[in-house]
Scaffold this motif. Sequence first.
Motif, mmCIF file in Angstrom:
data_model
loop_
_atom_site.group_PDB
_atom_site.id
_atom_site.type_symbol
_atom_site.label_atom_id
_atom_site.label_comp_id
_atom_site.label_asym_id
_atom_site.label_seq_id
_atom_site.Cartn_x
_atom_site.Cartn_y
_atom_site.Cartn_z
ATOM 1 N N THR A 26 0.854 -1.187 0.000
ATOM 2 C CA THR A 26 0.000 0.000 0.000
ATOM 3 C C THR A 26 0.890 1.237 0.000
ATOM 4 O OG1 THR A 26 -1.388 -1.303 1.465
ATOM 5 C CG2 THR A 26 -2.051 0.970 1.117
ATOM 6 N N THR A 28 1.465 3.980 1.470
ATOM 7 C CA THR A 28 1.280 4.865 2.618
ATOM 8 C C THR A 28 2.586 5.556 2.990
ATOM 9 O OG1 THR A 28 1.450 2.812 3.881
ATOM 10 C CG2 THR A 28 -0.732 3.788 3.699
ATOM 11 N N HIS A 33 10.456 -0.789 3.618
ATOM 12 C CA HIS A 33 11.375 -0.921 4.757
ATOM 13 C C HIS A 33 11.890 -2.354 4.895
ATOM 14 C CE1 HIS A 33 7.946 -2.665 6.867
ATOM 15 N NE2 HIS A 33 7.239 -1.551 6.725
ATOM 16 N N HIS A 36 9.418 -5.219 4.947
ATOM 17 C CA HIS A 36 8.951 -5.657 3.634
ATOM 18 C C HIS A 36 9.965 -6.606 3.009
ATOM 19 C CE1 HIS A 36 6.789 -1.632 3.728
ATOM 20 N NE2 HIS A 36 5.857 -2.531 3.762
ATOM 21 N N LYS A 134 -2.618 2.417 14.667
ATOM 22 C CA LYS A 134 -2.591 3.629 13.838
ATOM 23 C C LYS A 134 -3.460 4.725 14.439
ATOM 24 C CE LYS A 134 -1.458 1.042 9.655
ATOM 25 N NZ LYS A 134 -1.887 0.508 8.355
ATOM 26 N N GLY A 166 3.831 -11.021 4.748
ATOM 27 C CA GLY A 166 4.240 -11.130 6.142
ATOM 28 C C GLY A 166 3.085 -11.689 6.966
ATOM 29 N N ASP A 168 1.393 -10.545 9.348
ATOM 30 C CA ASP A 168 0.238 -9.679 9.635
ATOM 31 C C ASP A 168 -0.869 -9.845 8.599
ATOM 32 O OD1 ASP A 168 2.267 -8.238 7.921
ATOM 33 O OD2 ASP A 168 0.623 -6.811 7.776
ATOM 34 N N LEU A 219 8.768 -8.654 11.370
ATOM 35 C CA LEU A 219 9.919 -7.916 11.890
ATOM 36 C C LEU A 219 9.403 -6.774 12.756
ATOM 37 C CD1 LEU A 219 13.093 -7.827 11.544
ATOM 38 C CD2 LEU A 219 12.674 -5.844 10.067
ATOM 39 N N LYS A 227 4.921 -4.088 15.036
ATOM 40 C CA LYS A 227 5.454 -4.519 13.741
ATOM 41 C C LYS A 227 6.104 -3.318 13.057
ATOM 42 C CE LYS A 227 2.752 -4.512 9.984
ATOM 43 N NZ LYS A 227 3.599 -3.927 8.933
ATOM 44 N N MET A 228 7.245 -3.516 12.408
ATOM 45 C CA MET A 228 7.801 -2.408 11.628
ATOM 46 C C MET A 228 6.776 -2.049 10.559
ATOM 47 S SD MET A 228 11.446 -2.065 9.561
ATOM 48 C CE MET A 228 12.483 -2.032 11.003
ATOM 49 N N LYS A 230 5.223 1.192 7.753
ATOM 50 C CA LYS A 230 5.416 2.491 7.101
ATOM 51 C C LYS A 230 4.742 3.593 7.904
ATOM 52 C CE LYS A 230 4.210 0.578 2.710
ATOM 53 N NZ LYS A 230 2.812 0.308 3.022
ATOM 54 N N SER A 231 3.601 3.254 8.510
ATOM 55 C CA SER A 231 2.774 4.286 9.126
ATOM 56 C C SER A 231 3.068 4.524 10.601
ATOM 57 C CB SER A 231 1.292 3.920 8.989
ATOM 58 O OG SER A 231 0.995 3.471 7.708
HETATM 59 P P1 ATP Z 1 1.108 0.332 6.727
HETATM 60 O O1 ATP Z 1 1.711 0.755 8.035
HETATM 61 O O2 ATP Z 1 0.625 1.481 5.910
HETATM 62 O O3 ATP Z 1 0.060 -0.762 6.860
HETATM 63 P P2 ATP Z 1 3.088 -1.636 6.173
HETATM 64 O O4 ATP Z 1 4.452 -1.281 6.592
HETATM 65 O O5 ATP Z 1 2.290 -2.553 7.057
HETATM 66 O O6 ATP Z 1 2.310 -0.290 5.889
HETATM 67 P P3 ATP Z 1 2.006 -2.902 3.846
HETATM 68 O O7 ATP Z 1 1.995 -2.217 2.515
HETATM 69 O O8 ATP Z 1 0.737 -2.921 4.638
HETATM 70 O O9 ATP Z 1 3.170 -2.249 4.714
HETATM 71 O O10 ATP Z 1 2.519 -4.413 3.685
HETATM 72 C C1 ATP Z 1 3.144 -4.887 2.504
HETATM 73 C C2 ATP Z 1 3.667 -6.303 2.695
HETATM 74 O O11 ATP Z 1 4.795 -6.318 3.568
HETATM 75 C C3 ATP Z 1 2.651 -7.268 3.321
HETATM 76 O O12 ATP Z 1 2.825 -8.528 2.723
HETATM 77 C C4 ATP Z 1 3.061 -7.331 4.766
HETATM 78 O O13 ATP Z 1 2.690 -8.543 5.384
HETATM 79 C C5 ATP Z 1 4.576 -7.205 4.662
HETATM 80 N N1 ATP Z 1 5.116 -6.577 5.860
HETATM 81 C C6 ATP Z 1 4.895 -5.296 6.238
HETATM 82 N N2 ATP Z 1 5.532 -5.046 7.392
HETATM 83 C C7 ATP Z 1 6.169 -6.194 7.747
HETATM 84 C C8 ATP Z 1 6.990 -6.568 8.859
HETATM 85 N N3 ATP Z 1 7.285 -5.679 9.800
HETATM 86 N N4 ATP Z 1 7.468 -7.834 8.910
HETATM 87 C C9 ATP Z 1 7.179 -8.737 7.938
HETATM 88 N N5 ATP Z 1 6.405 -8.452 6.864
HETATM 89 C C10 ATP Z 1 5.898 -7.187 6.776
#
Ligand code: ATP
Length: 370
Positions: A26, A28, A33, A36, A134, A166, A168, A219, A227-228, A230-231
């Motif tokens: 997404t 956002t 990172h 991802h 969030k 991931g 989540d 992660l 969870k790490m 973007k937001s």
């Molecule tokens: P937002 O905070 O906007 O939800 P996000 O960092 O969660 O952003 P997404 O675009 O929602 O990122 O997730 C993209 C992909 O990366 C998904 O498959 C998600 O499971 C995976 N992913 C995101 N963050 C992690 C993490 N910390 N550890 C493992 N996989 C992750």
Amino acid sequence: MSSSSTSSLAPGTASTSKPRVLTGDTPTSTGLHLGHYVGSLENRLALQDEYDCYFLIANVHAFTTLAEKPEQIRANTIGIVKDWLAVGLDPERSTFVLQSEIPAIAELTFFFAMLIPFNKVMRNPTLKTEIETKGLGETYPFGFPMYAVGQCADILAFRPDLVPVGEDQEAHIEMCRDVALKFNQVYCGVNNRTPAERHHLEGGVFPIPRAKIGRVARLAGIDGTNKMSKSLNNAIFLYDSAKDVQKKINKITTGRQSPSEPGDVNNILMQYVDAFIASTDPSRAAEIKRRYGAGDNLGDGHVKQELGEAINALIEPMRLRREKLETPAGEALVLDVIARGVKKANVVAEQTLALAKKAMRVDFGGRVVG
Ligand code: ATP
Ligand code: MG
């Protein structure tokens, strides 16, 4: 993937006989990172040759939290495609999909919304966690929970076999599987005792996709708990400078007082050692963990330094490739890649929509607009 009763439009046959992958991000934020990378990008890179891969930018879903910032969503979209290219996703082998340009996704979303109980969507643990972390409170728009249904359509529009994500996202993939099972049972006459892996062989429009969880399922962010993301302001981005990476690592707190204090081998620093040192130097990672746990003269500061170096070695080539894309020519390349991907993606998604509409008895000869 083998044949199905809809053989000419079976999964993987639109442009190639390879099985399919669908996953995405997404927009956002302006980039991706480390979460991802270890959660999904590594798998995407590994699957690019053997699968017909579709990577989707969920820009419509970015409006669930950023509806008043369309310019930002646009910039984020371009930034994420730059990161995809920088990491090594290859638009010659894989298809880059921009969600807002695939009308079949929106149409399928509406139909799928009729197959999922409202309360089940609202109980989805990933949505609940997002609302909490969030800080969305009671103010989130109607479209926020709707995105979980939309994601079923993002995935199923491409009738994939595998969805690299991931941890989540597991609840979302489960919901997607439920929708596909229900659709096949209700509209395609698939028996409710038919195992998931046989659905598309027994007349179902949709193969039942499987999640493929990354090397590191979840992660944690540098805050050490969430969870790490973007937001959540807790991410180390793939485009961060070497200095910023080290600064962010140095901010991590473990509560450990001295190098001789036995440390917690499961704390955030040690999770990062597993994620970023063990992958290239397992014996060094094992030694760090042994000495850290025993309080054998290994300070947090030293571990942070080694971690910063390991992470920088990993992302340096990506950072350099991204830098090269930060030009008007780079942006033009991104727009071209999107345009080409959209064209190819619409062929597949329209085929899926036609199959779904036929199964739902709403096939009235196609539409003529204008
Ligand atoms: P937002 O905070 O906007 O939800 P996000 O960092 O969660 O952003 P997404 O675009 O929602 O990122 O997730 C993209 C992909 O990366 C998904 O498959 C998600 O499971 C995976 N992913 C995101 N963050 C992690 C993490 N910390 N550890 C493992 N996989 C992750
Ligand atoms: Mg997310």
